[in-house]
Design an enzyme around this catalytic site. Sequence first.
Site, PDB file in Angstrom:
ATOM      1  N   ASP A  10       0.836   0.398  28.883  1.00  0.00           N
ATOM      2  CA  ASP A  10       0.302   1.741  29.152  1.00  0.00           C
ATOM      3  C   ASP A  10       0.090   2.410  27.796  1.00  0.00           C
ATOM      4  O   ASP A  10       0.490   1.876  26.755  1.00  0.00           O
ATOM      5  CB  ASP A  10       1.311   2.544  30.001  1.00  0.00           C
ATOM      6  CG  ASP A  10       0.834   3.965  30.291  1.00  0.00           C
ATOM      7  OD1 ASP A  10      -0.370   4.146  30.564  1.00  0.00           O
ATOM      8  OD2 ASP A  10       1.645   4.912  30.233  1.00  0.00           O
ATOM      9  N   SER A  11      -0.477   3.609  27.833  1.00  0.00           N
ATOM     10  CA  SER A  11      -0.670   4.352  26.577  1.00  0.00           C
ATOM     11  C   SER A  11       0.636   4.937  26.060  1.00  0.00           C
ATOM     12  O   SER A  11       0.722   5.337  24.903  1.00  0.00           O
ATOM     13  CB  SER A  11      -1.655   5.496  26.820  1.00  0.00           C
ATOM     14  OG  SER A  11      -1.138   6.343  27.829  1.00  0.00           O
ATOM     15  N   TYR A  42      -4.945   8.067  26.613  1.00  0.00           N
ATOM     16  CA  TYR A  42      -6.101   7.267  27.020  1.00  0.00           C
ATOM     17  C   TYR A  42      -7.030   8.109  27.921  1.00  0.00           C
ATOM     18  O   TYR A  42      -8.201   7.822  28.051  1.00  0.00           O
ATOM     19  CB  TYR A  42      -5.655   6.043  27.844  1.00  0.00           C
ATOM     20  CG  TYR A  42      -5.181   4.835  27.046  1.00  0.00           C
ATOM     21  CD1 TYR A  42      -4.938   4.898  25.681  1.00  0.00           C
ATOM     22  CD2 TYR A  42      -4.989   3.608  27.697  1.00  0.00           C
ATOM     23  CE1 TYR A  42      -4.503   3.775  24.982  1.00  0.00           C
ATOM     24  CE2 TYR A  42      -4.567   2.478  27.011  1.00  0.00           C
ATOM     25  CZ  TYR A  42      -4.319   2.564  25.653  1.00  0.00           C
ATOM     26  OH  TYR A  42      -3.901   1.454  24.971  1.00  0.00           O
ATOM     27  N   GLY A  43      -6.432   9.118  28.554  1.00  0.00           N
ATOM     28  CA  GLY A  43      -7.105   9.832  29.651  1.00  0.00           C
ATOM     29  C   GLY A  43      -8.416  10.492  29.319  1.00  0.00           C
ATOM     30  O   GLY A  43      -9.262  10.663  30.193  1.00  0.00           O
ATOM     31  N   CYS A  73      -1.327   1.544  33.893  1.00  0.00           N
ATOM     32  CA  CYS A  73      -2.038   2.744  33.453  1.00  0.00           C
ATOM     33  C   CYS A  73      -3.262   2.920  34.350  1.00  0.00           C
ATOM     34  O   CYS A  73      -4.080   1.993  34.469  1.00  0.00           O
ATOM     35  CB  CYS A  73      -2.474   2.544  31.999  1.00  0.00           C
ATOM     36  SG  CYS A  73      -3.592   3.826  31.398  1.00  0.00           S
ATOM     37  N   THR A  75      -5.791   4.951  33.918  1.00  0.00           N
ATOM     38  CA  THR A  75      -7.020   5.075  33.130  1.00  0.00           C
ATOM     39  C   THR A  75      -7.530   3.689  32.729  1.00  0.00           C
ATOM     40  O   THR A  75      -8.710   3.380  32.887  1.00  0.00           O
ATOM     41  CB  THR A  75      -6.741   5.929  31.868  1.00  0.00           C
ATOM     42  OG1 THR A  75      -6.037   7.100  32.264  1.00  0.00           O
ATOM     43  CG2 THR A  75      -8.017   6.297  31.166  1.00  0.00           C
ATOM     44  N   GLU A 154       4.779  13.155  28.219  1.00  0.00           N
ATOM     45  CA  GLU A 154       5.081  12.486  26.948  1.00  0.00           C
ATOM     46  C   GLU A 154       6.030  13.354  26.096  1.00  0.00           C
ATOM     47  O   GLU A 154       6.856  12.849  25.348  1.00  0.00           O
ATOM     48  CB  GLU A 154       3.754  12.290  26.220  1.00  0.00           C
ATOM     49  CG  GLU A 154       3.373  10.981  25.605  1.00  0.00           C
ATOM     50  CD  GLU A 154       3.785   9.667  26.202  1.00  0.00           C
ATOM     51  OE1 GLU A 154       4.452   8.936  25.462  1.00  0.00           O
ATOM     52  OE2 GLU A 154       3.438   9.324  27.344  1.00  0.00           O
ATOM     53  N   CYS A 186      -2.091   8.454  38.067  1.00  0.00           N
ATOM     54  CA  CYS A 186      -1.718   8.275  36.656  1.00  0.00           C
ATOM     55  C   CYS A 186      -0.228   7.984  36.665  1.00  0.00           C
ATOM     56  O   CYS A 186       0.550   8.671  37.347  1.00  0.00           O
ATOM     57  CB  CYS A 186      -2.016   9.538  35.868  1.00  0.00           C
ATOM     58  SG  CYS A 186      -1.261   9.560  34.221  1.00  0.00           S
ATOM     59  N   THR A 187       0.178   6.972  35.905  1.00  0.00           N
ATOM     60  CA  THR A 187       1.575   6.534  35.987  1.00  0.00           C
ATOM     61  C   THR A 187       2.553   7.498  35.318  1.00  0.00           C
ATOM     62  O   THR A 187       3.763   7.332  35.435  1.00  0.00           O
ATOM     63  CB  THR A 187       1.707   5.123  35.376  1.00  0.00           C
ATOM     64  OG1 THR A 187       1.126   5.145  34.064  1.00  0.00           O
ATOM     65  CG2 THR A 187       1.006   4.098  36.240  1.00  0.00           C
ATOM     66  N   HIS A 188       2.040   8.501  34.616  1.00  0.00           N
ATOM     67  CA  HIS A 188       2.936   9.534  34.068  1.00  0.00           C
ATOM     68  C   HIS A 188       3.393  10.513  35.167  1.00  0.00           C
ATOM     69  O   HIS A 188       4.395  11.192  34.998  1.00  0.00           O
ATOM     70  CB  HIS A 188       2.222  10.355  32.987  1.00  0.00           C
ATOM     71  CG  HIS A 188       2.131   9.683  31.650  1.00  0.00           C
ATOM     72  ND1 HIS A 188       1.250   8.668  31.387  1.00  0.00           N
ATOM     73  CD2 HIS A 188       2.809   9.911  30.499  1.00  0.00           C
ATOM     74  CE1 HIS A 188       1.381   8.297  30.117  1.00  0.00           C
ATOM     75  NE2 HIS A 188       2.327   9.028  29.556  1.00  0.00           N
TER      76      HIS A 188
END
Length: 270
Positions: A10-11, A42-43, A73, A75, A154, A186-188
């Site tokens: 992922d980012s 990345y978004g 991810c 994105t 983040e 989105c995995t966040h």
Amino acid sequence: MDKRPIGIFDSGVGGMTVLAQIKKYLPNEDLIYLGDTKNFPYGDKSKETIIKLSTKCIEFLIRQKVKMIIIACGTATSQSLEEVKKIYRLPIEGIIHPTVQDIKNSIKTEKLRIGVIATEGTIRSNKWQEELIRAMKEVEVINKACPLLAPMAEQGWTNNKVAKEAIKEYMKPFQNQKMDKLILGCTHYPLFCDLMKEELGNDVEIINTGEKIAKYLKEYLEKEEMENEEQHVGKSNYYLTDTECNFIEVASRLLKDETLETKIQKIDIE
Ligand code: DGL
């Protein structure tokens, strides 16, 4: 049987929500996590850039001799999965297909109203909507880009005043809509799940894609006879492209692992 590790990227810290589920469902597997923190986010990047970055992440993981790769991810899944699958021979899966299939297999009616929240790039790609409609003809999809959430996650801002206000605002299009499900595209975003529940109530099922991927992966490895040995205790190694960030703090909290820092290595994938 295949003792090689599974590669996940992922980012940043978002893919760790997927890794946490994979660890739970597949405790015998060794995992290699790559967080491309140097290139976060990345978004808001173009499709061309995302394909280039995904390629670099995949090649790094291939050098670590992984048996398959999970693009953790949204994105990168929506903008590069199709392309990278054409280039590499090892199995690569993203977060969209396993989630849509699991929803399809678990529902009684296709007349569903499903919300999708994700980064700008993912929403622009229209991939969730396309795949949901292909699988369930009568589904109605409501999309909403939430560009502030991944940077906030983040930073570890997942339960403060700012997070609460942002979630309140982003959940507005889904209120009073008789929604069945909300996909966290989105995995966040699972890091904000409790706040979302407060806004939407208990009638809307909030879908954490990590759980769907972990279930898919378990079935896939069994079917292909690619699981590690049953008595093996899986270990995880973590690589970041930049360590001047909050990844360690946020991820340690998420995994409840105070020793995480000692397992992280900084690498260059350029
Ligand atoms: N976690 C990622 C996703 O699912 C990336 C977010 C970002 O880097 O902007 O989309």
